[in-house]
Scaffold this motif. Structure first.
Motif, PDB file in Angstrom:
ATOM      1  N   ASP A  98       0.817  -1.205  -0.022  1.00 24.94           N
ATOM      2  CA  ASP A  98      -0.073  -0.006  -0.076  1.00 24.94           C
ATOM      3  C   ASP A  98       0.845   1.229  -0.082  1.00 24.94           C
ATOM      4  O   ASP A  98       0.518   2.363   0.463  1.00 24.94           O
ATOM      5  N   LYS A  99       1.871   1.018  -0.757  1.00 26.98           N
ATOM      6  CA  LYS A  99       2.951   2.444  -0.884  1.00 26.98           C
ATOM      7  C   LYS A  99       3.010   3.119  -2.015  1.00 26.98           C
ATOM      8  O   LYS A  99       2.700   2.446  -3.132  1.00 26.98           O
ATOM      9  N   VAL A 110       1.493   8.503 -11.448  1.00 24.35           N
ATOM     10  CA  VAL A 110       1.834   7.766 -10.029  1.00 24.35           C
ATOM     11  C   VAL A 110       1.794   6.396 -10.205  1.00 24.35           C
ATOM     12  O   VAL A 110       0.843   5.630 -10.483  1.00 24.35           O
ATOM     13  N   THR A 111       2.759   5.625  -9.675  1.00 30.25           N
ATOM     14  CA  THR A 111       2.944   4.099  -9.483  1.00 30.25           C
ATOM     15  C   THR A 111       2.718   3.867  -7.900  1.00 30.25           C
ATOM     16  O   THR A 111       3.480   4.528  -7.204  1.00 30.25           O
ATOM     17  N   ILE A 112       1.836   2.951  -7.940  1.00 26.76           N
ATOM     18  CA  ILE A 112       1.437   2.772  -6.559  1.00 26.76           C
ATOM     19  C   ILE A 112       1.546   0.988  -6.337  1.00 26.76           C
ATOM     20  O   ILE A 112       1.379   0.319  -7.275  1.00 26.76           O
ATOM     21  N   GLY A 113       1.558   0.770  -4.828  1.00 25.19           N
ATOM     22  CA  GLY A 113       1.147  -0.762  -4.840  1.00 25.19           C
ATOM     23  C   GLY A 113      -0.220  -1.378  -5.173  1.00 25.19           C
ATOM     24  O   GLY A 113      -0.922  -0.455  -4.823  1.00 25.19           O
ATOM     25  N   ALA A 114      -0.264  -2.598  -5.130  1.00 21.69           N
ATOM     26  CA  ALA A 114      -1.606  -3.148  -5.420  1.00 21.69           C
ATOM     27  C   ALA A 114      -2.587  -2.948  -4.201  1.00 21.69           C
ATOM     28  O   ALA A 114      -3.857  -3.068  -4.387  1.00 21.69           O
ATOM     29  N   GLY A 115      -2.016  -2.870  -2.991  1.00 23.53           N
ATOM     30  CA  GLY A 115      -3.072  -2.786  -1.778  1.00 23.53           C
ATOM     31  C   GLY A 115      -3.581  -1.504  -1.714  1.00 23.53           C
ATOM     32  O   GLY A 115      -4.208  -1.254  -0.537  1.00 23.53           O
ATOM     33  N   MET A 116      -2.851  -0.340  -2.313  1.00 19.31           N
ATOM     34  CA  MET A 116      -3.354   0.999  -1.998  1.00 19.31           C
ATOM     35  C   MET A 116      -4.794   1.162  -2.272  1.00 19.31           C
ATOM     36  O   MET A 116      -5.336   0.984  -3.356  1.00 19.31           O
ATOM     37  N   TYR A 118      -8.161   4.079  -2.462  1.00 20.29           N
ATOM     38  CA  TYR A 118      -8.465   5.321  -2.917  1.00 20.29           C
ATOM     39  C   TYR A 118      -8.167   6.497  -1.580  1.00 20.29           C
ATOM     40  O   TYR A 118      -7.776   7.408  -1.583  1.00 20.29           O
ATOM     41  N   GLY A 119      -8.574   5.735  -0.463  1.00 24.31           N
ATOM     42  CA  GLY A 119      -8.701   6.634   1.026  1.00 24.31           C
ATOM     43  C   GLY A 119      -7.194   7.002   0.996  1.00 24.31           C
ATOM     44  O   GLY A 119      -6.674   8.148   1.957  1.00 24.31           O
ATOM     45  N   GLN A 120      -6.196   6.180   0.779  1.00 29.49           N
ATOM     46  CA  GLN A 120      -4.873   6.403   1.026  1.00 29.49           C
ATOM     47  C   GLN A 120      -4.189   7.273  -0.192  1.00 29.49           C
ATOM     48  O   GLN A 120      -3.198   8.258   0.124  1.00 29.49           O
ATOM     49  N   LEU A 121      -4.667   6.863  -1.168  1.00 31.97           N
ATOM     50  CA  LEU A 121      -3.975   7.737  -2.521  1.00 31.97           C
ATOM     51  C   LEU A 121      -4.411   9.213  -2.432  1.00 31.97           C
ATOM     52  O   LEU A 121      -3.578  10.007  -2.963  1.00 31.97           O
ATOM     53  N   CYS A 122      -5.719   9.493  -2.424  1.00 35.87           N
ATOM     54  CA  CYS A 122      -6.212  10.647  -2.671  1.00 35.87           C
ATOM     55  C   CYS A 122      -5.633  11.887  -1.767  1.00 35.87           C
ATOM     56  O   CYS A 122      -5.133  12.754  -2.438  1.00 35.87           O
ATOM     57  N   PRO A 123      -5.502  11.553  -0.440  1.00 33.85           N
ATOM     58  CA  PRO A 123      -4.611  12.576   0.209  1.00 33.85           C
ATOM     59  C   PRO A 123      -3.295  12.865  -0.155  1.00 33.85           C
ATOM     60  O   PRO A 123      -2.708  14.164  -0.046  1.00 33.85           O
ATOM     61  N   TYR A 124      -2.709  11.914  -0.533  1.00 32.63           N
ATOM     62  CA  TYR A 124      -1.324  11.996  -0.899  1.00 32.63           C
ATOM     63  C   TYR A 124      -1.198  12.825  -2.048  1.00 32.63           C
ATOM     64  O   TYR A 124      -0.495  13.815  -2.326  1.00 32.63           O
ATOM     65  N   LEU A 125      -2.148  12.477  -2.913  1.00 31.11           N
ATOM     66  CA  LEU A 125      -2.139  13.530  -4.404  1.00 31.11           C
ATOM     67  C   LEU A 125      -2.333  14.756  -4.118  1.00 31.11           C
ATOM     68  O   LEU A 125      -1.860  15.640  -4.611  1.00 31.11           O
ATOM     69  N   HIS A 126      -3.539  14.993  -3.406  1.00 33.42           N
ATOM     70  CA  HIS A 126      -3.787  16.415  -2.862  1.00 33.42           C
ATOM     71  C   HIS A 126      -2.789  17.218  -2.309  1.00 33.42           C
ATOM     72  O   HIS A 126      -2.580  18.067  -2.690  1.00 33.42           O
ATOM     73  N   ASN A 127      -1.976  16.640  -1.466  1.00 34.91           N
ATOM     74  CA  ASN A 127      -0.768  17.131  -0.954  1.00 34.91           C
ATOM     75  C   ASN A 127       0.372  17.486  -1.976  1.00 34.91           C
ATOM     76  O   ASN A 127       1.033  18.470  -1.757  1.00 34.91           O
ATOM     77  N   SER A 142      -9.560  -0.843  -3.086  1.00 35.57           N
ATOM     78  CA  SER A 142      -8.162  -0.813  -3.630  1.00 35.57           C
ATOM     79  C   SER A 142      -8.362  -0.327  -4.902  1.00 35.57           C
ATOM     80  O   SER A 142      -9.238  -0.628  -5.755  1.00 35.57           O
ATOM     81  N   VAL A 143      -7.395   0.521  -5.471  1.00 32.74           N
ATOM     82  CA  VAL A 143      -7.300   0.860  -6.786  1.00 32.74           C
ATOM     83  C   VAL A 143      -6.952  -0.114  -7.670  1.00 32.74           C
ATOM     84  O   VAL A 143      -7.500  -0.153  -8.858  1.00 32.74           O
ATOM     85  N   ALA A 144      -6.135  -1.009  -7.540  1.00 31.34           N
ATOM     86  CA  ALA A 144      -5.812  -2.491  -8.237  1.00 31.34           C
ATOM     87  C   ALA A 144      -7.067  -3.060  -8.285  1.00 31.34           C
ATOM     88  O   ALA A 144      -7.470  -3.537  -9.305  1.00 31.34           O
ATOM     89  N   GLY A 145      -8.096  -3.171  -7.113  1.00 26.69           N
ATOM     90  CA  GLY A 145      -8.995  -4.119  -7.337  1.00 26.69           C
ATOM     91  C   GLY A 145     -10.088  -3.550  -8.107  1.00 26.69           C
ATOM     92  O   GLY A 145     -10.922  -3.978  -9.102  1.00 26.69           O
ATOM     93  N   ALA A 146     -10.144  -2.270  -8.305  1.00 25.03           N
ATOM     94  CA  ALA A 146     -11.205  -1.420  -9.097  1.00 25.03           C
ATOM     95  C   ALA A 146     -10.758  -1.596 -10.418  1.00 25.03           C
ATOM     96  O   ALA A 146     -11.644  -1.834 -11.232  1.00 25.03           O
TER      97      ALA A 146
END
Length: 162
Positions: A98-99, A110-116, A118-127, A142-146
């Motif tokens: 989830d990193k 953005v390249t992310i881990g398969a367990g990340m 949307y609730g983890q990704l969006c705040p990071y992108l916003h910042n 999870s983004v990968a699941g979606a």
């Protein structure tokens, strides 16, 4: 469309939508075994039956799991209403992956881990001053699941998430 055809089709659609939850979920409660953690979907109405459950935290650990078992199913954020992610043998969780791997500001990717999720990704992108044009309807997906399931997004005009 003729009235009779409309009524037959409508009644089949309504009946199907009412029966789908009963068919897709296991209504029988699972017996909990002493010392064994019962894993359930996010709604709590589906218990997973896999005897082997693996939670690797690194790529090397994941390689070890994959090479040591014959059959394996991946378990994502558990937002599933059927047994597609279940197995009688082994499940592997993507939760440990989830990193953020990389943010390419030049190409706005953005390249992310398969367990990340949307609730983890969006705040990071916003910042970082970025955002996604389409989001899942729930933050724990999870983004990968979606992407793997072609899940719909937050707006019909935006299409599915992948």
């Amino acid at each position: 469309m003729k009235k009779r055809t409309f009524l037959k089709t409508s009644s089949k659609l309504i009946t199907g939508s009412l029966l789908a939850p009963a068919i897709s979920c296991d209504p029988k409660p699972k017996k909990e075994i002493v010392g064994k953690v019962v894993r359930k979907n996010w709604a709590g109405n589906l218990a997973y039956q896999a005897n082997g459950f693996h939670e690797p935290a690194t790529i090397d650990e994941l390689r070890q799991v994959v090479s040591s078992v014959d059959k394996l199913r991946t378990l994502g954020s558990k937002h599933c209403f059927n047994k597609i992610a279940d197995s009688k043998t082994n499940q592997v969780s993507s939760k440990g992956f989830d990193k953020i791997v990389n943010l390419d500001e030049v190409n706005m990717q953005v390249t992310i881990g398969a367990g990340m999720t949307y609730g983890q990704l969006c705040p990071y992108l916003h910042n970082q001053g970025y955002a996604l044009h389409n989001l899942a309807s729930l933050p724990h997906i999870s983004v990968a699941g979606a992407c793997a399931t072609a899940t719909h997004g937050s707006g019909v005009e935006n299409g599915n998430l992948p």
